[in-house]
Write an enzyme that holds these catalytic residues in place. Sequence first.
Site, PDB file in Angstrom:
ATOM      1  N   LYS A 272      13.608 -28.920  37.576  1.00  0.00           N
ATOM      2  CA  LYS A 272      12.553 -28.138  36.907  1.00  0.00           C
ATOM      3  C   LYS A 272      12.159 -26.917  37.736  1.00  0.00           C
ATOM      4  CE  LYS A 272      10.650 -31.401  33.623  1.00  0.00           C
ATOM      5  NZ  LYS A 272       9.531 -32.237  33.200  1.00  0.00           N
TER       6      LYS A 272
ATOM      7  N   LYS B  65      22.564 -34.773  29.478  1.00  0.00           N
ATOM      8  CA  LYS B  65      21.717 -35.629  28.625  1.00  0.00           C
ATOM      9  C   LYS B  65      21.035 -34.811  27.518  1.00  0.00           C
ATOM     10  CE  LYS B  65      17.261 -35.363  30.931  1.00  0.00           C
ATOM     11  NZ  LYS B  65      16.005 -35.931  31.315  1.00  0.00           N
TER      12      LYS B  65
ATOM     13  N   LYS C   7      14.650 -32.385  25.725  1.00  0.00           N
ATOM     14  CA  LYS C   7      13.683 -31.710  24.859  1.00  0.00           C
ATOM     15  C   LYS C   7      13.709 -30.208  25.056  1.00  0.00           C
ATOM     16  CE  LYS C   7      10.200 -35.303  24.389  1.00  0.00           C
ATOM     17  NZ  LYS C   7       9.277 -35.864  25.364  1.00  0.00           N
TER      18      LYS C   7
HETATM   19  P1  TYM Z   1      10.144 -38.209  28.702  1.00  0.00           P
HETATM   20  O1  TYM Z   1       8.991 -37.810  27.873  1.00  0.00           O
HETATM   21  O2  TYM Z   1      11.056 -37.149  29.214  1.00  0.00           O
HETATM   22  O3  TYM Z   1      11.034 -39.234  27.908  1.00  0.00           O
HETATM   23  C1  TYM Z   1      10.481 -40.383  27.271  1.00  0.00           C
HETATM   24  C2  TYM Z   1      11.447 -41.541  27.393  1.00  0.00           C
HETATM   25  O4  TYM Z   1      12.712 -41.201  26.830  1.00  0.00           O
HETATM   26  C3  TYM Z   1      13.744 -41.446  27.786  1.00  0.00           C
HETATM   27  N1  TYM Z   1      14.806 -40.444  27.601  1.00  0.00           N
HETATM   28  C4  TYM Z   1      16.059 -40.734  27.279  1.00  0.00           C
HETATM   29  N2  TYM Z   1      16.682 -41.910  27.060  1.00  0.00           N
HETATM   30  C5  TYM Z   1      17.988 -41.861  26.732  1.00  0.00           C
HETATM   31  N3  TYM Z   1      18.690 -40.705  26.606  1.00  0.00           N
HETATM   32  C6  TYM Z   1      18.114 -39.500  26.814  1.00  0.00           C
HETATM   33  N4  TYM Z   1      18.801 -38.383  26.661  1.00  0.00           N
HETATM   34  C7  TYM Z   1      16.735 -39.478  27.167  1.00  0.00           C
HETATM   35  N5  TYM Z   1      15.860 -38.495  27.442  1.00  0.00           N
HETATM   36  C8  TYM Z   1      14.684 -39.102  27.712  1.00  0.00           C
HETATM   37  C9  TYM Z   1      13.065 -41.299  29.139  1.00  0.00           C
HETATM   38  O5  TYM Z   1      13.770 -41.972  30.159  1.00  0.00           O
HETATM   39  C10 TYM Z   1      11.721 -41.931  28.865  1.00  0.00           C
HETATM   40  O6  TYM Z   1      11.805 -43.331  28.959  1.00  0.00           O
HETATM   41  N6  TYM Z   1       8.091 -39.079  33.169  1.00  0.00           N
HETATM   42  C11 TYM Z   1       8.330 -39.645  31.851  1.00  0.00           C
HETATM   43  C12 TYM Z   1       7.053 -40.049  31.132  1.00  0.00           C
HETATM   44  C13 TYM Z   1       6.199 -40.980  31.914  1.00  0.00           C
HETATM   45  C14 TYM Z   1       6.465 -42.355  32.159  1.00  0.00           C
HETATM   46  C15 TYM Z   1       5.346 -42.833  32.917  1.00  0.00           C
HETATM   47  C16 TYM Z   1       7.507 -43.211  31.843  1.00  0.00           C
HETATM   48  C17 TYM Z   1       4.993 -40.657  32.475  1.00  0.00           C
HETATM   49  N7  TYM Z   1       4.482 -41.782  33.089  1.00  0.00           N
HETATM   50  C18 TYM Z   1       5.274 -44.141  33.347  1.00  0.00           C
HETATM   51  C19 TYM Z   1       7.444 -44.543  32.271  1.00  0.00           C
HETATM   52  C20 TYM Z   1       6.331 -44.998  33.015  1.00  0.00           C
HETATM   53  C21 TYM Z   1       9.049 -38.612  31.010  1.00  0.00           C
HETATM   54  O7  TYM Z   1       9.007 -37.448  31.269  1.00  0.00           O
HETATM   55  O8  TYM Z   1       9.646 -39.133  29.909  1.00  0.00           O
END
Ligand code: TYM
Length: 332
Positions: A115, A197, A200
């Site tokens: 990032k 991957k 978003k």
């Molecule tokens: P975020 O918002 O980027 O993504 C949400 C969830 O989706 C999963 N994910 C994926 N899984 C499979 N293939 C992909 N291409 C893919 N892209 C995203 C992510 O692994 C996630 O499970 N930091 C985290 C949010 C967060 C969080 C937490 C998660 C904040 N606090 C505490 C677990 C526990 C995030 O940015 O996820």
Amino acid sequence: MDEQKKNMLSLIQPTNTPHLGNYLGAMRNWVKMQNEYNCFFGIADLHSITVRQDPVKLRAQIKESYALLIAAGLDPEKSVLFVQGHNPTHAELSWVLSCYTQFGELSRMTQFKDKSAKHPDNINAGLFTYPVLMAADILLYQANYVPVGQDQLQHLELARNIVQRFNGIYGDVFTMPEGYITKSTAKVMSLQEPTKKMSKSDENANASVWVLDDRDTIIRKFKRAVTDSETEICAREGKDGIINLMSIYSAATDKSFEEIEREFNGKGYGEFKLAVGEAVADMLAPMQSEFKRISADKSYVEQCMKDGAEKAYKFSRKTLSKVYKKVGFVTF
Ligand code: TYM
């Protein structure tokens, strides 16, 4: 809260509409957990401002993501569904934990490096301490399991290191969390660059399928998915695009790779891509119509948010009080 059950927590950022990776890698699995565990699922609004957001858009996306949790099948009576920023204990514990996290550890986080490279004009301190806030999210709820995609495992490992360090000094304060990963969908890949991957923030409009895309758009994106110059539908090394499509099709239809290979034996990529697109559109359709219904009832969604915030606060406050006592603060 059922004392016999283990706790589970996961959050999703409201930085855009969730994509197919978020759905298959995370959200869909959450729904399967809600009977077996004490579940806490939420919207990570605090995390989202580590990258600049348009306030009007962000507010709408927080509401949309929250309604999507319910539309995906999470029951606000069974699971605690909350918005992170509605519960002040996240920011409070995050500060304490930041004093138990080393600069060097945070410097090694690949998401920070990625990032920072992407937003060189805004390498803010929040971006650096992002994983500490994430550790606070997890540890406040004494989560045994954290269902996430593969990209979050490094952050989870950091949370585990913090637990070891903190508990090593003060005794058993935090539960040691473990990742909960569904292998085949832990990393859904971009439809345009299948070695990357699905993300978003991808600028290529055909790279990601959003869970609220309409049927025609979904099918069109799959038809345009990048594959290879061969003709065989199988999971051979080097066929990243086809393997990604097979994983998605498998997740959408519950068919194994062997079944898929048999089904498309002798058929072309065009036919296969269409089948994947249709299967994904069928899979998402019930959530999409539920979303329409739920988001029309604004007061219901708002009430769920308020109740969720209250339940989340009630639980997490206990952990925070324990932490404050342990480190030596004066508490009443
Ligand atoms: P975020 O918002 O980027 O993504 C949400 C969830 O989706 C999963 N994910 C994926 N899984 C499979 N293939 C992909 N291409 C893919 N892209 C995203 C992510 O692994 C996630 O499970 N930091 C985290 C949010 C967060 C969080 C937490 C998660 C904040 N606090 C505490 C677990 C526990 C995030 O940015 O996820």
